[in-house]
Design an enzyme around this catalytic site. Structure first.
Site, PDB file in Angstrom:
ATOM      1  N   ASN A 181     -10.278  28.788   5.590  1.00  0.00           N
ATOM      2  CA  ASN A 181      -9.810  28.621   4.247  1.00  0.00           C
ATOM      3  C   ASN A 181      -9.858  27.193   3.900  1.00  0.00           C
ATOM      4  O   ASN A 181      -9.525  26.320   4.906  1.00  0.00           O
ATOM      5  CB  ASN A 181      -8.657  29.455   3.845  1.00  0.00           C
ATOM      6  CG  ASN A 181      -7.350  28.934   4.543  1.00  0.00           C
ATOM      7  OD1 ASN A 181      -6.986  27.721   4.422  1.00  0.00           O
ATOM      8  ND2 ASN A 181      -7.188  29.472   5.558  1.00  0.00           N
ATOM      9  N   ASP A 240      -9.966  22.289  13.799  1.00  0.00           N
ATOM     10  CA  ASP A 240     -10.263  23.677  13.479  1.00  0.00           C
ATOM     11  C   ASP A 240     -11.790  23.646  13.777  1.00  0.00           C
ATOM     12  O   ASP A 240     -12.624  23.123  13.053  1.00  0.00           O
ATOM     13  CB  ASP A 240     -10.076  23.945  12.081  1.00  0.00           C
ATOM     14  CG  ASP A 240     -10.267  25.326  11.907  1.00  0.00           C
ATOM     15  OD1 ASP A 240     -11.105  26.091  12.489  1.00  0.00           O
ATOM     16  OD2 ASP A 240      -9.866  25.736  10.643  1.00  0.00           O
ATOM     17  N   LYS A 293     -28.442  12.848  10.827  1.00  0.00           N
ATOM     18  CA  LYS A 293     -28.279  11.117  11.268  1.00  0.00           C
ATOM     19  C   LYS A 293     -26.404  11.372  11.711  1.00  0.00           C
ATOM     20  O   LYS A 293     -25.885  12.538  11.299  1.00  0.00           O
ATOM     21  CB  LYS A 293     -28.030  10.420   9.927  1.00  0.00           C
ATOM     22  CG  LYS A 293     -29.555  10.154   9.494  1.00  0.00           C
ATOM     23  CD  LYS A 293     -29.714   8.973   8.363  1.00  0.00           C
ATOM     24  CE  LYS A 293     -29.009   7.682   8.927  1.00  0.00           C
ATOM     25  NZ  LYS A 293     -29.253   6.665   7.749  1.00  0.00           N
ATOM     26  N   GLU A 322       3.759  17.747   8.493  1.00  0.00           N
ATOM     27  CA  GLU A 322       2.254  17.832   8.604  1.00  0.00           C
ATOM     28  C   GLU A 322       1.338  17.110   7.725  1.00  0.00           C
ATOM     29  O   GLU A 322       1.869  17.109   6.203  1.00  0.00           O
ATOM     30  CB  GLU A 322       1.815  19.270   8.622  1.00  0.00           C
ATOM     31  CG  GLU A 322       0.173  19.661   8.888  1.00  0.00           C
ATOM     32  CD  GLU A 322       0.008  21.019   8.674  1.00  0.00           C
ATOM     33  OE1 GLU A 322      -1.366  21.394   8.542  1.00  0.00           O
ATOM     34  OE2 GLU A 322       0.755  21.819   8.997  1.00  0.00           O
ATOM     35  N   ASP A 378       4.273  20.931   5.132  1.00  0.00           N
ATOM     36  CA  ASP A 378       2.824  20.429   5.093  1.00  0.00           C
ATOM     37  C   ASP A 378       2.633  19.857   3.879  1.00  0.00           C
ATOM     38  O   ASP A 378       2.677  20.632   2.749  1.00  0.00           O
ATOM     39  CB  ASP A 378       1.815  21.581   5.340  1.00  0.00           C
ATOM     40  CG  ASP A 378       0.348  21.311   5.444  1.00  0.00           C
ATOM     41  OD1 ASP A 378       0.056  19.994   5.286  1.00  0.00           O
ATOM     42  OD2 ASP A 378      -0.307  22.378   5.418  1.00  0.00           O
ATOM     43  N   GLU A 431      -6.435  18.789  10.843  1.00  0.00           N
ATOM     44  CA  GLU A 431      -7.270  20.058  10.309  1.00  0.00           C
ATOM     45  C   GLU A 431      -8.357  19.476   9.536  1.00  0.00           C
ATOM     46  O   GLU A 431      -9.007  20.195   9.326  1.00  0.00           O
ATOM     47  CB  GLU A 431      -6.365  20.953   9.396  1.00  0.00           C
ATOM     48  CG  GLU A 431      -5.879  20.232   8.197  1.00  0.00           C
ATOM     49  CD  GLU A 431      -5.070  21.392   7.730  1.00  0.00           C
ATOM     50  OE1 GLU A 431      -5.504  21.829   6.359  1.00  0.00           O
ATOM     51  OE2 GLU A 431      -3.938  21.870   7.894  1.00  0.00           O
ATOM     52  N   LYS A 485       4.602  24.509   2.079  1.00  0.00           N
ATOM     53  CA  LYS A 485       4.321  23.405   1.310  1.00  0.00           C
ATOM     54  C   LYS A 485       4.926  22.408   0.861  1.00  0.00           C
ATOM     55  O   LYS A 485       6.151  22.752   0.190  1.00  0.00           O
ATOM     56  CB  LYS A 485       3.042  23.887   0.596  1.00  0.00           C
ATOM     57  CG  LYS A 485       2.262  24.666   0.859  1.00  0.00           C
ATOM     58  CD  LYS A 485       1.056  24.134   2.263  1.00  0.00           C
ATOM     59  CE  LYS A 485       0.071  24.939   2.592  1.00  0.00           C
ATOM     60  NZ  LYS A 485      -0.718  24.399   3.674  1.00  0.00           N
ATOM     61  N   TYR A 515       3.373  28.717  -0.043  1.00  0.00           N
ATOM     62  CA  TYR A 515       2.550  27.999  -1.013  1.00  0.00           C
ATOM     63  C   TYR A 515       3.204  27.897  -2.511  1.00  0.00           C
ATOM     64  O   TYR A 515       4.360  28.841  -2.538  1.00  0.00           O
ATOM     65  CB  TYR A 515       1.213  28.607  -1.212  1.00  0.00           C
ATOM     66  CG  TYR A 515       0.337  28.387  -0.103  1.00  0.00           C
ATOM     67  CD1 TYR A 515      -0.687  27.502  -0.221  1.00  0.00           C
ATOM     68  CD2 TYR A 515       0.420  29.151   1.149  1.00  0.00           C
ATOM     69  CE1 TYR A 515      -1.693  27.197   0.759  1.00  0.00           C
ATOM     70  CE2 TYR A 515      -0.468  28.897   1.931  1.00  0.00           C
ATOM     71  CZ  TYR A 515      -1.721  28.316   2.011  1.00  0.00           C
ATOM     72  OH  TYR A 515      -2.255  27.740   3.004  1.00  0.00           O
ATOM     73  N   GLU A 572      -2.429  28.920  14.134  1.00  0.00           N
ATOM     74  CA  GLU A 572      -1.742  29.079  12.875  1.00  0.00           C
ATOM     75  C   GLU A 572      -2.255  30.493  12.761  1.00  0.00           C
ATOM     76  O   GLU A 572      -3.039  31.039  13.457  1.00  0.00           O
ATOM     77  CB  GLU A 572      -2.596  28.144  11.991  1.00  0.00           C
ATOM     78  CG  GLU A 572      -1.772  28.332  10.481  1.00  0.00           C
ATOM     79  CD  GLU A 572      -2.385  27.207   9.547  1.00  0.00           C
ATOM     80  OE1 GLU A 572      -1.748  26.977   8.627  1.00  0.00           O
ATOM     81  OE2 GLU A 572      -3.528  26.874   9.699  1.00  0.00           O
ATOM     82  N   SER A 573      -1.363  31.238  11.814  1.00  0.00           N
ATOM     83  CA  SER A 573      -1.367  32.599  11.208  1.00  0.00           C
ATOM     84  C   SER A 573      -0.891  32.672   9.751  1.00  0.00           C
ATOM     85  O   SER A 573      -0.377  32.120   9.481  1.00  0.00           O
ATOM     86  CB  SER A 573      -0.425  33.311  12.071  1.00  0.00           C
ATOM     87  OG  SER A 573      -0.406  34.674  11.667  1.00  0.00           O
ATOM     88  N   ASN A 602      -1.460  24.527  -2.991  1.00  0.00           N
ATOM     89  CA  ASN A 602      -0.564  23.605  -1.976  1.00  0.00           C
ATOM     90  C   ASN A 602      -0.535  21.987  -2.927  1.00  0.00           C
ATOM     91  O   ASN A 602      -0.737  22.103  -4.158  1.00  0.00           O
ATOM     92  CB  ASN A 602      -1.281  23.122  -0.721  1.00  0.00           C
ATOM     93  CG  ASN A 602      -2.855  22.694  -0.733  1.00  0.00           C
ATOM     94  OD1 ASN A 602      -3.072  21.834  -1.699  1.00  0.00           O
ATOM     95  ND2 ASN A 602      -3.605  23.074   0.269  1.00  0.00           N
ATOM     96  N   HIS A 636      -5.716  24.695  13.007  1.00  0.00           N
ATOM     97  CA  HIS A 636      -5.391  25.152  11.528  1.00  0.00           C
ATOM     98  C   HIS A 636      -6.664  26.496  11.353  1.00  0.00           C
ATOM     99  O   HIS A 636      -7.452  26.545  12.362  1.00  0.00           O
ATOM    100  CB  HIS A 636      -6.095  24.303  10.656  1.00  0.00           C
ATOM    101  CG  HIS A 636      -6.436  24.666   9.259  1.00  0.00           C
ATOM    102  ND1 HIS A 636      -7.899  24.812   9.083  1.00  0.00           N
ATOM    103  CD2 HIS A 636      -5.763  24.693   8.198  1.00  0.00           C
ATOM    104  CE1 HIS A 636      -7.776  25.060   7.673  1.00  0.00           C
ATOM    105  NE2 HIS A 636      -6.604  25.107   7.175  1.00  0.00           N
ATOM    106  N   LYS A 689       6.144  28.151   7.995  1.00  0.00           N
ATOM    107  CA  LYS A 689       5.674  26.979   7.286  1.00  0.00           C
ATOM    108  C   LYS A 689       5.764  26.845   5.856  1.00  0.00           C
ATOM    109  O   LYS A 689       5.218  27.875   5.323  1.00  0.00           O
ATOM    110  CB  LYS A 689       4.413  26.261   7.739  1.00  0.00           C
ATOM    111  CG  LYS A 689       3.764  24.987   7.526  1.00  0.00           C
ATOM    112  CD  LYS A 689       2.571  24.395   7.975  1.00  0.00           C
ATOM    113  CE  LYS A 689       1.287  25.257   7.545  1.00  0.00           C
ATOM    114  NZ  LYS A 689       0.097  24.496   8.077  1.00  0.00           N
ATOM    115  N   ASN A 719      -0.459  18.389   2.955  1.00  0.00           N
ATOM    116  CA  ASN A 719      -1.911  18.397   2.760  1.00  0.00           C
ATOM    117  C   ASN A 719      -2.490  17.236   2.293  1.00  0.00           C
ATOM    118  O   ASN A 719      -3.355  17.178   1.472  1.00  0.00           O
ATOM    119  CB  ASN A 719      -1.929  19.490   1.737  1.00  0.00           C
ATOM    120  CG  ASN A 719      -1.839  20.952   2.354  1.00  0.00           C
ATOM    121  OD1 ASN A 719      -0.913  21.521   2.051  1.00  0.00           O
ATOM    122  ND2 ASN A 719      -2.677  21.502   3.017  1.00  0.00           N
TER     123      ASN A 719
END
Length: 388
Positions: A53, A291, A100, A238, A212, A264, A183, A155, A340-341, A19, A321, A181, A214
């Site tokens: 992923n 996610d 913490k 995105e 997207d 995500e 990238k 991608y 998402e798929s 990506n 995600h 979708k 990223n």
């Protein structure tokens, strides 16, 4: 009733794709099995989980901190008040002992992966699909098994050209998806726009494209893309900037009136709350992609949903995600907006149970015990290896 063993195996999901920020040539994930002393059909109940992923396997953290804490705890401290099942909230609290607050990073992935396996075991012990158990405990009692899904792809990879990109997107549409979708940010703006035009040329009425970045862009670049993307009727724009740069996200709303999506890479309720407080997200059009597998699991996701409700957001604005069956169960049981798929990527961990088809952008989740991993033969074959 007790947990006898928690096993972890780090496995590769490497791929030549990339990506705008990372490539997946060395990507791994953690596969986890939670073995209980509960017997069903002559076999011990085993819950399974894995992380999404984009984040690497977390076996070392699990083995050094989180697994020992659970196995060293008094068994009765990890079961529900009725004494007839494990209690995911008590197990989560046990894992988080001596941790913490803040700095959520990789430990949220480790805990989230074990948490997934715990919920799988809990639903199997109850003899129910997880979505049914969630609807009864935290929803309105009636799950909605008809779930919107979109196809994540597009991608960058060696040798990709516009014809191959169009063929990829056609294959998703032919399989019943209505939203695809791709990238952006891994090529020039001009080239990304040409790729968008190529994809739009193969989409028909009622079919949409999401893009997207990223988290790749600084503010100036995010604005340039926003202005250029405004000419299209996209499903969403995105994660334009760093996921923790809430000011960038808030500023961008002044330049992009159409739907945006992010979340995500926020791994706690507190970070999700900061996005809602300071990120300028619009509850009437924007989408949230938290996610559970990366953000401390379903126990934390329930807190996040409560926070969203307090701030006037509907769970219908959440499309997680990850493309895994855990989020499908959450969507069905708690009324999320979809999932998402990955039709062809990150197998066998992505996708649906065998025989499930996408029809008009939706799937009908079958009634399988637990999360339903056993209904996906190639995935369950990998899970059985760690269980045995």
């Amino acid at each position: 009733m007790k947990i006898l063993e928690i096993r972890e195996k780090t496995v590769p999901i490497s791929s030549p794709i990339r990506n705008a920020y990372i490539d997946f040539s060395k990507m791994t994930l953690s596969l986890v099995a939670v073995v209980t002393d509960v017997i069903r059909d002559g076999k011990p109940v085993i819950g399974y989980g894995f992380n999404s992923n984009g984040r690497y396997g977390q076996g070392k953290l699990m083995r050094e901190r989180f697994i020992p804490r659970v196995l060293e705890a008094a068994p009765e401290s990890l079961i529900n008040d009725a004494g007839d099942n494990l209690d995911p909230h008590k197990i989560w609290n046990c894992m988080f002992t001596n941790e913490k607050p803040g700095g959520h990073g990789e430990r949220s992935v480790a805990i989230g992966t074990i948490d997934m396996a715990v919920w799988d075991a809990v639903a199997k012990i109850a003899g129910k699909p997880l979505f049914q158990l969630l609807a009864e405990r935290y929803g309105n009692g009636t799950p909605d098994r008809n779930i919107f899904v979109y196809a994540a792809g597009g991608y960058y990879y060696p040798g990709q050209n516009h014809d191959k990109l169009k063929d990829e997107m056609r294959s998703y549409i032919d399989r019943g998806y209505t939203v695809v979708k791709k990238k952006i940010g891994g090529a020039s703006l001009d080239e990304d726009l040409r790729r968008i035009d190529s994809i739009l040329s193969v989409l028909g009425d009622g079919q949409k494209l999401a893009v997207d970045a990223n988290g790749r862009f600084d503010l100036d670049t995010a604005i340039k893309y926003a202005k250029a993307l405004s000419q299209y009727d996209l499903f969403w724009y995105e994660e334009p900037g760093d996921p923790l740069d809430f000011e960038l996200q808030a500023t961008l709303r002044n330049y992009y009136p159409n739907p945006m999506a992010t979340g995500e890479d926020l791994f706690s309720m507190q970070d999700a709350r900061n996005l809602i407080r300071y990120g300028g997200m619009r509850a009437d059009r924007d989408w949230l992609q938290f996610d559970c597998a990366l953000s401390y699991g379903l126990v934390e996701y329930l807190r996040t949903l409560d926070m969203l409700h307090e701030h006037g957001w509907s769970a219908k604005r959440c499309i997680p995600h990850g493309g895994h069956q855990m989020s499908l169960n959450i969507a069905a049981g708690l009324g999320l907006g979809g999932n998402e798929s990955y039709p062809d990527l990150f197998q066998p961990y992505g996708g649906f149970p065998d025989g499930v088809k996408v029809v008009n952008g939706h799937i009908l989740l079958p009634e399988l015990p637990g999360i339903g991993f056993e209904g996906k033969a190639d995935l369950y074959a990998e899970m059985r290896k760690i269980a045995e």
